[in-house]
Scaffold this active site. Structure first.
Site, PDB file in Angstrom:
ATOM      1  N   LYS A 205       0.857  -1.182   0.000  1.00 19.69           N
ATOM      2  CA  LYS A 205       0.000   0.000   0.000  1.00 19.69           C
ATOM      3  C   LYS A 205       0.893   1.232   0.000  1.00 19.69           C
ATOM      4  CE  LYS A 205      -3.755   2.279   2.531  1.00 19.69           C
ATOM      5  NZ  LYS A 205      -4.684   2.185   3.683  1.00 19.69           N
ATOM      6  N   ARG A 215     -10.895   9.457   1.851  1.00 22.77           N
ATOM      7  CA  ARG A 215     -10.796  10.058   3.182  1.00 22.77           C
ATOM      8  C   ARG A 215     -11.964  10.998   3.447  1.00 22.77           C
ATOM      9  NH1 ARG A 215      -4.240  10.904   2.599  1.00 22.77           N
ATOM     10  NH2 ARG A 215      -3.713   8.697   2.892  1.00 22.77           N
ATOM     11  N   LYS A 229       1.083  10.125   5.627  1.00 21.00           N
ATOM     12  CA  LYS A 229       1.282   8.764   6.108  1.00 21.00           C
ATOM     13  C   LYS A 229       2.581   8.175   5.565  1.00 21.00           C
ATOM     14  CE  LYS A 229      -3.697   8.211   6.712  1.00 21.00           C
ATOM     15  NZ  LYS A 229      -4.879   7.316   6.622  1.00 21.00           N
ATOM     16  N   LYS A 260      -2.188  -1.437  -3.700  1.00 19.86           N
ATOM     17  CA  LYS A 260      -3.020  -0.240  -3.676  1.00 19.86           C
ATOM     18  C   LYS A 260      -2.127   0.972  -3.845  1.00 19.86           C
ATOM     19  CE  LYS A 260      -6.385   2.186  -0.726  1.00 19.86           C
ATOM     20  NZ  LYS A 260      -7.058   2.239   0.583  1.00 19.86           N
ATOM     21  N   SER A 286     -10.251   5.562  -4.840  1.00 22.46           N
ATOM     22  CA  SER A 286     -11.222   6.638  -5.002  1.00 22.46           C
ATOM     23  C   SER A 286     -10.777   7.699  -5.998  1.00 22.46           C
ATOM     24  CB  SER A 286     -11.497   7.290  -3.646  1.00 22.46           C
ATOM     25  OG  SER A 286     -10.302   7.795  -3.075  1.00 22.46           O
ATOM     26  N   TYR A 325     -15.057   0.698  -7.073  1.00 24.04           N
ATOM     27  CA  TYR A 325     -16.349   1.365  -6.892  1.00 24.04           C
ATOM     28  C   TYR A 325     -17.233   1.208  -8.126  1.00 24.04           C
ATOM     29  CZ  TYR A 325     -13.733   3.342  -3.034  1.00 24.04           C
ATOM     30  OH  TYR A 325     -12.970   3.480  -1.909  1.00 24.04           O
TER      31      TYR A 325
END
Length: 336
Positions: A205, A215, A229, A260, A286, A325
């Protein structure tokens, strides 16, 4: 090409011959999409008969558990084998120690029970990470300097994963990138008798800029603020590191691994699949969704064509399944 390549030269070989007609293109097609290739992610919120659009993800909604169950019935009928749950935690339930993450009556846990009661054969995957539950939006517990502590976070993740398994989750999916958490989760699952609970490790990731709309959807963006992060998610510049991360997670007991984001990291998908030959998934995140949606809504792209092409590219790169999605929409297109 290898030294064994023995095709005749042009004009005896005309590569376009097989591309001339639809029937011959179909006969030599190497990869095909089916609804069984998709995992459908859903955002679940508190209440009943609640539905909230996600502004940065047109067509995506946060749903209360009762509406989520109805949506799950639709995707199950379409042949999609699994859904992935992402809870939208109220601010009042967020804390520095993320204790709501392992509440047996928490939102995710209740959603799992409702889904398994209504659709026992639909796979339910739960997100194991603390960012929806922390007041600062990080995926773990922080020290006084704001650094995300590894071992202290791992202890909470173990409790969270166990609570999901006890609620009936088929798959727990640690997406936090803490070191050693797969082994610790596997140990507690075995110890507590959840020997059939699978682990989908977000093993590679990346600290990507493509996560912004997600988020927003789970309500962690405001908490994270200007933070990042970088100290635990992977540097987008690195490829070899991903193989080490995946290898360690497999040694610790992961059943499946996730890369990811998706399309910007097709090379990582390919390397992982070729190296380990294990179930390899990718998350079409997303930001990828938002870009394709926005361009389509502006008339710049043909939505169905580019969505199906993007999913096929992920399959071609080596994905056994794709968390997207577009899952419901793509499954409906495949049935037309």
């Amino acid at each position: 090409m290898t030294s064994q390549y023995r095709r005749s030269q042009f004009p005896a070989t005309r590569m376009r011959r097989m591309r001339r007609d639809e029937f011959s293109r179909r006969l030599m097609r190497e990869n095909q999409l089916t609804p069984a290739d998709f995992i459908f992610p859903v955002f679940v919120l508190e209440g009943e008969q609640q539905r909230e659009p996600v502004p940065s993800m047109p067509g995506v909604e946060r749903m209360s558990i009762d509406l989520l169950v109805e949506e799950a019935k639709t995707i199950d009928a379409l042949g999609i084998p699994a859904t992935a749950l992402f809870p939208v935690t109220p601010m009042s339930a967020k804390s520095l120690d993320a204790r709501e993450a392992y509440n047996p009556d928490g939102l995710a846990q209740r959603a799992v029970r409702a889904l398994k009661a209504a659709l026992p054969d639909l796979g339910v995957i739960t997100d194991v990470a603390l960012d929806p539950f922390t007041t600062h939006g990080q995926d773990g517990l922080i020290d006084d300097s704001g650094y995300v502590m590894n071992d202290e976070t791992k202890a909470v993740l173990v409790k969270q994963a166990l609570s999901h398994a006890e609620a009936g989750a088929d798959v727990v999916a640690p997406s936090d990138m803490m070191d050693g958490r797969i082994g610790a989760i596997r140990e507690i699952l075995e110890t507590e008798g959840h020997i059939h609970t699978r682990i989908l490790a977000y093993a590679a990731k990346y600290a990507s800029s493509f996560y912004g709309p997600f988020r927003d959807a789970v309500g962690s963006a405001a908490n994270l603020g200007g933070g990042n992060k970088y100290s635990y998610q992977m540097d987008p510049a690195n490829s070899d590191e991903a193989l080490h991360e995946v290898g360690l997670d497999l040694q610790e007991g992961a059943d499946m691994v996730m890369v990811k984001p998706g399309m910007p990291y097709l090379d990582i998908v390919r390397r992982v699949k070729e190296t380990y030959q294990v179930p390899t998934f990718a998350y079409q995140v997303s930001g990828e969704y938002a870009m394709l949606k926005a361009a389509s809504q502006n008339g710049w792209l043909d939505e169905q064509a580019v969505v199906m092409e993007s999913l096929l590219c992920l399959k071609r790169a080596g994905c056994d399944a794709i968390l997207t999605y577009f899952a419901k929409q793509a499954a409906q297109w495949l049935q037309e």
